[in-house]
Design an enzyme around this catalytic site. Structure first.
Site, PDB file in Angstrom:
ATOM      1  N   ILE A 174       0.867  -1.183   0.000  1.00 44.08           N
ATOM      2  CA  ILE A 174       0.000   0.000   0.000  1.00 44.08           C
ATOM      3  C   ILE A 174       0.901   1.228   0.000  1.00 44.08           C
ATOM      4  CG2 ILE A 174      -1.751   1.325   1.248  1.00 44.08           C
ATOM      5  CD1 ILE A 174      -2.782  -1.199   2.475  1.00 44.08           C
ATOM      6  N   SER A 175       0.610   2.178  -0.876  1.00 47.12           N
ATOM      7  CA  SER A 175       1.402   3.408  -0.943  1.00 47.12           C
ATOM      8  C   SER A 175       1.136   4.295   0.272  1.00 47.12           C
ATOM      9  CB  SER A 175       1.083   4.176  -2.226  1.00 47.12           C
ATOM     10  OG  SER A 175       1.474   3.444  -3.368  1.00 47.12           O
ATOM     11  N   ALA A 176       1.986   5.291   0.447  1.00 47.34           N
ATOM     12  CA  ALA A 176       1.831   6.237   1.553  1.00 47.34           C
ATOM     13  C   ALA A 176       0.522   7.006   1.411  1.00 47.34           C
ATOM     14  CB  ALA A 176       3.010   7.197   1.562  1.00 47.34           C
ATOM     15  N   ASP A 211       7.757   5.292  -2.269  1.00 49.69           N
ATOM     16  CA  ASP A 211       6.679   4.314  -2.271  1.00 49.69           C
ATOM     17  C   ASP A 211       7.202   2.918  -1.995  1.00 49.69           C
ATOM     18  OD1 ASP A 211       3.783   3.970  -2.834  1.00 49.69           O
ATOM     19  OD2 ASP A 211       4.549   2.565  -4.327  1.00 49.69           O
TER      20      ASP A 211
END
Length: 367
Positions: free
Chosen positions: A63-65, A299
């Protein structure tokens, strides 16, 4: 673009801080970030870091920031009835948020390389649908996930209103990406350490805007030694007139309820938020500081520090909030009023008809 923002103690707190830092700008994006709890898409052993502004990885899961996703959602400018394609759909977190905006008349497709991640995303989607509480799933466009390489979509593909690519695009496939969107469509993707927003202004023209410096892993290129298996996206079925009518009636009821009960407009949290812990550490988020434009969001960061895991965190996140009682009461009251009004109108009409018939019979007997 805002200063350093501390980590949230829960999903709401994280959203508040992203909003204060101007990553979340619009009410619509704020609403869906509150509706979809980030922690519910991370594994049990990672709950202590769920509300930090860091990318998360566990095996193939990723999951990205949060600040990146906030910029993505603001850049996509999704709306009801749009078609959306998520390349590298991962856990389904972003696709779920998109589905709440585009609604039941939209199209919501995701392509993910790893089979185990596709299964995880489907399991999380099933959990979301079973535990949505005050979210009206009749206004939700369910994501459909396909396994395969995002660079191998069949040539006779449909074009989309909005496309997001969750990995850095190689230069050789930039035009491939651009040609996934319709004219006036929007593509958001990382390329050359920038998160780009690309608008298709004509059949062969595009306008590009840089949203944020970022650092993403690159898309995996197909194996040229073998015939790459093409990704066949789900077929699109037209919605029936009956279903469209049903959605219009539901929307009318909901609009009437919200008009008469202003407080219900903000009753959209479906997870019971965990109580803030006095020992929670306010770790600064690694958001981009507007005074330092060369600092990029990563990321690929992997933060797995579980030393501050709160007791019972997963159990609290897994428990769903009961349906909003006042909204149900308001809906039932409104429905009853419609039914009673219709019954009265029918009864009055029947009485008028009986009186008219009796008058005709009386005239006939006199004649």
């Amino acid at each position: 673009m805002g200063g350093v923002v501390s980590a949230g103690v829960d999903n709401d707190d994280l959203v508040d801080k992203l909003k204060e830092a101007d990553y979340i700008k619009t009410e619509n994006v704020e609403k869906i970030f509150r509706l979809v709890d980030r922690g519910c898409y991370m594994t049990k052993d990672s709950q202590s870091i769920a509300y930090r502004d860091n990318a998360w990885r566990n095996g193939n899961l990723h999951i990205s920031a949060p600040c990146i996703y906030a910029q993505v959602m603001e850049g996509l400018k999704l709306g009801p009835g749009m078609s959306f394609l998520n390349l590298g759909s991962g856990t389904g977190y972003l696709s779920t948020m998109a589905g709440l905006i585009i609604g039941p008349t939209g199209i919501n497709h995701g392509v993910e390389l790893h089979g185990d991640v596709v299964e995880y995303a489907r399991e999380r989607l099933a959990w979301f649908l079973a535990n949505t509480g005050s979210v009206d799933v009749s206004f939700f466009c369910e994501p459909q996930f396909s396994q395969g390489n995002a660079l191998c979509i069949k040539e006779e593909k449909m074009l989309y209103d909005r496309v997001y690519c969750g990995a850095s695009c190689p230069s050789s496939h930039e035009n491939y990406m651009k040609n996934l969107i319709k004219v006036n469509g929007i593509l958001v993707m990382p390329r050359n350490d920038k998160l780009l927003k690309i608008v298709r202004t004509g059949e062969n023209s595009w306008c590009t805007e840089s949203l944020l410096p970022v650092s993403f892993s690159s898309l995996i290129m197909p194996d040229n030694s073998l015939t790459a298996e093409e990704v066949e996206l789900p077929s699109v079925n037209l919605i029936s007139l009956q279903e469209l009518s049903r959605e219009a009636i539901r929307k009318h009821f909901r609009d009437c309820i919200e008009k008469e009960n202003e407080s219900l407009k903000k009753a959209f949290i479906y997870i019971i938020p965990p109580k803030p812990s006095p020992k929670s550490r306010k770790t600064p988020m690694s958001c981009l500081n507007g005074n330092h434009p060369k600092v990029a969001m990563s990321d690929t960061e992997n933060d797995t520090d579980d030393s501050e895991a709160r007791d019972g965190e997963w159990e609290r996140l897994s428990s769903s909030q009961s349906l909003h009682e006042s909204m149900h009461s308001a809906f039932l009251e409104l429905a009853r009023s419609f039914i009673n009004r219709g019954t009265r109108e029918t009864s009055d009409g029947n009485n008028d008809l009986v009186e008219e018939q009796e008058g005709e019979e009386e005239c006939g007997s006199r004649g």
